[in-house]
Design an enzyme around this catalytic site. Structure first.
Site, PDB file in Angstrom:
ATOM      1  N   HIS A  22       0.186 -11.948   2.394  1.00  0.00           N
ATOM      2  CA  HIS A  22      -0.233 -10.718   3.057  1.00  0.00           C
ATOM      3  C   HIS A  22       0.631 -10.460   4.286  1.00  0.00           C
ATOM      4  O   HIS A  22       1.125  -9.342   4.498  1.00  0.00           O
ATOM      5  CB  HIS A  22      -1.701 -10.823   3.490  1.00  0.00           C
TER       6      HIS A  22
ATOM      7  N   SER B 225      -1.226  -8.070  -3.735  1.00  0.00           N
ATOM      8  CA  SER B 225      -1.725  -7.753  -2.395  1.00  0.00           C
ATOM      9  C   SER B 225      -0.637  -7.824  -1.330  1.00  0.00           C
ATOM     10  O   SER B 225      -0.666  -7.066  -0.356  1.00  0.00           O
ATOM     11  CB  SER B 225      -2.891  -8.671  -2.025  1.00  0.00           C
TER      12      SER B 225
END
Length: 400
Positions: free
Chosen positions: A350, A301
């Protein structure tokens, strides 16, 4: 692509922007479909559309540029002012980087800057112009006119839903295996590694569904901060290949497919891979440095958020371009929501991946920004990433 319709549409837009038709010499009329000119403060700017059928190979392109250079020198003599000619090579397919580089390398310029030929590439598949940087300066309204391709109602509706020719098929093939190869390779490698770790660990189908245990993830390359700070810095990237369960990898691979195709079509396969790796390492670095306590992080991610960062940079660099945010924000939004509502999701990765993606996209540049200093900067950052992963740049004192 209907060449006649495209040429007519470009001509109409350029005439509205102050250009005027220029008569094409007889020996070039079959190879140059359109020539228009506009007087600038430095001299005469000529823009020409090359007939795609007349310059399909390298020898034909070289001969065409030589003939255009002779015409340009003659125009400069007749006008008594500097004259620069920009021949635009239009393609309705994604142009490989080596082919684009060869065309851009045909540039010719008089040492006294009285005349010059500066080739451009209109990549109509992604609606971008691969152009020079520096003199002569040409405004964005010109590149916009070159990439506004006339479409029928059905084609325009499809493009509005899917972005710039995403999912485009080659003639005669049910599936075009050649498009977005980097995205396909990363996706296949990530899934294969997940299955291999699950199966080699002896868990069988149950482990494929639920995901490897924490110890198994550490064994096969998770971003486990105590080991990272003991020299196993390669984990800053290998964690991108690992996932905690079928739902985890499913969501990430969906997001990779949605974002990766757009980034690869715009930036090119090699640069997309570069952005993905730099963003993945940046996310891993942010996780172990900023996240308090021990970290055992896995997942792609952070790298995928880097692809979103690249799209944000693209939108900022070319504000007039349409971006299919509806299809892109969905997977990113789901990842972010999971990060805020589910304990243990690594939001530091992230954030770090997003920033890393913007930086990597800035270094690689979009078509038209690929000046030499960017290649040096890409190499320097790439070398730094390699040295960090190899442990030659130690991180023992980087953690909080």
């Amino acid at each position: 692509m209907n060449v006649a319709v495209y040429v007519s549409a470009v001509r109409e837009k350029l005439l509205a922007r102050g250009f005027a038709d220029l008569a094409i010499p007889a020996d070039l009329s079959a190879r140059v479909a359109l020539a228009v000119t506009r007087t600038e403060d430095w001299g005469l700017l000529v823009l020409g559309l090359v007939n795609p059928e007349a310059a399909g190979d390298s020898a034909g392109r070289e001969a065409l540029v030589r003939a255009i250079a002779a015409w340009t020198r003659d125009l400069a003599r007749r006008e008594g002012a500097p004259c620069y000619f920009i021949p635009v090579f239009p393609f309705d397919r994604k142009v490989p980087e080596d082919e684009a580089g060869a065309i851009m390398g045909l540039r010719q310029e008089d040492p006294a800057q009285r005349s010059g030929v500066v080739p451009w590439i209109a990549d109509l598949a992604v609606e971008l112009v691969d152009r020079h940087s520096g003199f002569p300066r040409v405004g964005p309204e010109v590149t916009q006119a070159l990439t506004d391709v006339p479409r029928g109602r059905t084609e325009e509706a499809w493009r509005a839903m899917t972005g710039p020719q995403i999912g485009r098929r080659a003639p005669g093939l049910a599936i075009n295996l050649g498009y977005v190869p980097a995205t396909r390779f990363i996706l296949a490698a990530t899934v294969a590694y997940y299955l291999w770790v699950a199966l080699i660990s002896g868990g069988g189908l149950a482990m494929i569904l639920s995901g490897p245990s924490g110890g198994t993830l550490i064994k096969w390359g998770s971003n486990y901060s105590p080991l990272v700070f003991q020299g196993q810095q390669w984990r800053l990237f290998t964690h991108v290949l690992l996932h905690g369960g079928l739902l985890h990898i499913g969501l990430n691979m969906w997001a990779l497919w949605q974002l990766g195709r757009h980034v690869e079509l715009i930036f090119g396969s090699q640069r997309m891979g570069y952005i993905y790796v730099v963003a993945g390492v940046a996310g891993g670095f942010a996780s172990v440095v900023l996240r308090p306590g021990g970290v055992n992080s896995v997942g792609a991610s952070g790298a995928i958020m880097g692809l979103m960062g690249a799209m944000v940079y693209f939108a900022l660099a070319l504000p007039g371009r349409r971006v299919d945010w509806r299809n892109l924000l969905g997977p990113v939004g789901i990842n972010l929501m999971l990060g805020f509502f589910i304990p243990g999701i690594d939001n530091y990765a992230h954030f770090g991946g997003f920033i890393g993606g913007i930086l990597a996209a800035f270094l690689t540049g979009i078509p038209g920004e690929r000046s030499p200093w960017r290649l040096w900067a890409m190499g320097a950052v790439g070398l730094a990433v390699i040295l960090i992963l190899a442990g030659l740049i130690p991180l023992q004192h980087a953690g909080l």
